[in-house]
Motif scaffolding. Structure first.
Motif, short mmCIF file in Angstrom:
data_model
loop_
_atom_site.label_atom_id
_atom_site.label_comp_id
_atom_site.label_asym_id
_atom_site.label_seq_id
_atom_site.Cartn_x
_atom_site.Cartn_y
_atom_site.Cartn_z
N UNK A 122 -9.60 -8.47 3.99
CA UNK A 122 -8.09 -8.74 3.84
C UNK A 122 -7.29 -8.21 4.85
N UNK A 123 -7.81 -7.91 6.08
CA UNK A 123 -6.64 -8.11 7.37
C UNK A 123 -5.14 -7.65 6.69
N UNK A 124 -5.42 -6.70 5.71
CA UNK A 124 -4.21 -5.76 5.78
C UNK A 124 -3.72 -4.61 6.32
N UNK A 125 -2.91 -4.16 6.09
CA UNK A 125 -1.92 -2.89 6.73
C UNK A 125 -3.18 -1.49 6.70
N UNK A 126 -4.01 -1.15 7.72
CA UNK A 126 -4.45 0.12 6.95
C UNK A 126 -4.47 1.02 5.92
N UNK A 127 -2.57 1.31 6.06
CA UNK A 127 -1.69 2.26 4.86
C UNK A 127 -2.00 1.41 3.37
N UNK A 128 -1.90 0.28 3.79
CA UNK A 128 -2.13 -0.46 2.46
C UNK A 128 -3.33 -0.31 1.42
N UNK A 129 -3.90 -0.36 2.11
CA UNK A 129 -5.39 0.12 1.25
C UNK A 129 -5.59 1.64 1.06
N UNK A 130 -4.84 2.06 1.87
CA UNK A 130 -5.57 4.09 2.49
C UNK A 130 -4.75 4.28 1.82
N UNK A 131 -3.70 4.50 0.68
CA UNK A 131 -2.61 4.70 -0.24
C UNK A 131 -3.08 3.74 -1.52
N UNK A 133 -4.08 2.97 -5.21
CA UNK A 133 -4.06 3.58 -6.46
C UNK A 133 -5.16 2.09 -7.42
N UNK A 134 -5.95 3.23 -8.74
CA UNK A 134 -6.05 1.95 -9.51
C UNK A 134 -5.81 0.88 -9.80
N UNK A 135 -4.60 1.86 -10.01
CA UNK A 135 -3.69 0.09 -11.17
C UNK A 135 -3.18 -0.77 -10.30
N UNK A 136 -3.10 -0.74 -9.13
CA UNK A 136 -2.37 -1.87 -8.28
C UNK A 136 -3.79 -2.80 -7.97
N UNK A 137 -4.71 -2.54 -8.48
CA UNK A 137 -5.91 -3.59 -8.59
C UNK A 137 -6.04 -4.34 -9.90
N UNK A 138 -5.47 -5.78 -10.34
CA UNK A 138 -5.83 -5.91 -11.83
C UNK A 138 -7.17 -6.88 -11.52
N UNK A 139 -8.41 -6.57 -11.74
CA UNK A 139 -9.33 -6.32 -11.80
C UNK A 139 -9.37 -8.56 -12.62
N UNK A 140 -9.14 -8.14 -13.87
CA UNK A 140 -8.96 -9.68 -14.62
C UNK A 140 -8.49 -10.40 -14.15
N UNK A 141 -7.45 -10.33 -13.83
CA UNK A 141 -6.81 -11.13 -13.19
C UNK A 141 -7.05 -11.85 -11.17
N UNK A 142 -7.68 -10.72 -10.75
CA UNK A 142 -8.07 -10.87 -9.71
C UNK A 142 -7.14 -11.20 -8.48
N UNK A 143 -6.23 -9.73 -8.94
CA UNK A 143 -5.40 -10.04 -7.78
C UNK A 143 -4.83 -7.94 -7.46
N UNK A 151 5.00 -1.44 1.48
CA UNK A 151 4.95 -2.60 2.16
C UNK A 151 5.88 -2.46 3.25
N UNK A 152 5.49 -2.98 4.35
CA UNK A 152 6.50 -2.65 5.30
C UNK A 152 8.20 -3.23 5.59
N UNK A 153 7.46 -4.40 4.38
CA UNK A 153 7.99 -5.68 4.71
C UNK A 153 9.38 -4.81 3.60
N UNK A 154 8.94 -3.49 2.83
CA UNK A 154 9.41 -3.45 1.55
C UNK A 154 10.39 -4.25 0.06
N UNK A 155 8.94 -5.46 0.72
CA UNK A 155 9.22 -6.27 -1.00
C UNK A 155 7.27 -5.88 -1.60
N UNK A 156 6.79 -6.24 -3.08
CA UNK A 156 5.50 -5.63 -3.29
C UNK A 156 4.84 -7.62 -2.29
#
Length: 274
Positions: A122-131, A133-143, A151-156
């Motif tokens: 993903x090229x994400x920041x490590x803590x975006x993934x490290x922290x 939760x399951x609810x952050x992933x919409x597997x049906x929509x794929x998002x 978020x470092x930018x304080x926005x989703x």
């Protein structure tokens, strides 16, 4: 949360016990300097970073009127250790494949291995993934949605879930509960220090130039661009805010274009893993 964990790690490893039973307002500049110089002998960049973080903590305490002043204010950053260099390391696809396989073959928890492989994809920041939760992933929509609190930018931040990442993520979800990347305690995310220790072990066992997890972001930025992904899409993949008028008026995530970019990137990495 990631920043707090980093500061706690520094405090545990360096601050706590350095000046036992001393009032921080009474420590003279000479003692501060001697302490920092001792750390700088082996780790000059760490000493410089440590000074910056300590100064920020003490400035916060002053802003809350917990303390009045300290002699640390008399020390200038340029006189402490060595300033960290601006990151320029871009691990190549060949190097990424070596890191990937080393992670795959390592004796570590599945959550720790998945954390770093997904960060690579993903090229994400490590803590975006490290922290995460399951609810952050919409597997049906794929998002995958990174909430503003993480978020470092304080926005989703919204990213699509590409095929290779989905396979790993589904395996993680089948193993763990709400906390997807736990450490020893399954109810708590792995600590930043534990994640970094693991990567140090991987790095020490590989015959390639020094690298760190954050360098995966430059690899994705460079690699995706070379594969023809448009710059504004790459910026969204990295979770960056767009500049100028786009930052004010354009809230589009280009998820379809992001997905195409991630799939191309994963395919390229796969070609080196075969």
């Amino acid at each position: 949360m990631g920043t707090q964990a980093l500061y706690r790690s520094f405090a545990k490893n360096y601050f706590i016990g350095a000046f036992p039973e001393r009032n921080v307002e009474t420590i003279p500049a000479r003692e501060w300097m001697q302490w920092l110089d001792t750390i700088s002998l082996d780790k000059p960049k760490t000493a410089n970073s440590l000074f910056t973080k300590l100064r920020a903590c003490l400035n916060f305490c002053k802003s809350k009127f917990i303390i009045e002043k300290t002699d640390l204010d008399r020390i200038k950053r340029q006189h402490v250790g060595k300033a960290p260099e601006v990151g320029t390391r871009v691990p190549t696809f060949s190097e990424l494949s070596m890191i990937w396989l080393a992670i795959e073959r390592s004796r570590a928890s599945s959550s720790n291995k998945a954390l770093h492989q997904l960060t690579m994809l993903w090229g994400s920041r490590l803590s975006e993934l490290r922290l995460a939760r399951r609810s952050h992933f919409d597997m049906e929509a794929g998002i995958w949605t990174v909430p503003k609190e993480l978020s470092k930018t304080n926005t989703p931040v919204r990213r699509p879930i590409p095929t290779k990442a989905r396979v790993i993520l589904e395996r993680v979800m089948a193993t763990y509960d709400d906390v997807l990347f736990p450490g020893g305690d399954l109810d708590r995310p792995i600590t930043i220090s534990a994640a970094n220790r693991y990567i140090r072990r991987i790095r020490d066992g590989l015959p390639i130039e020094d690298w760190r997890t954050h360098d995966f972001r430059r690899s994705l930025s460079t690699g995706a661009s070379e594969l023809g992904v448009m710059p504004h899409v790459v910026e969204k993949m990295l979770g960056h805010e767009l500049g100028g008028v786009l930052a004010v008026y354009n809230k589009h995530d280009w998820l379809k274009d992001q997905l195409e970019g991630y799939e191309l990137y994963a395919e390229k990495l796969d070609s080196y893993l075969k």
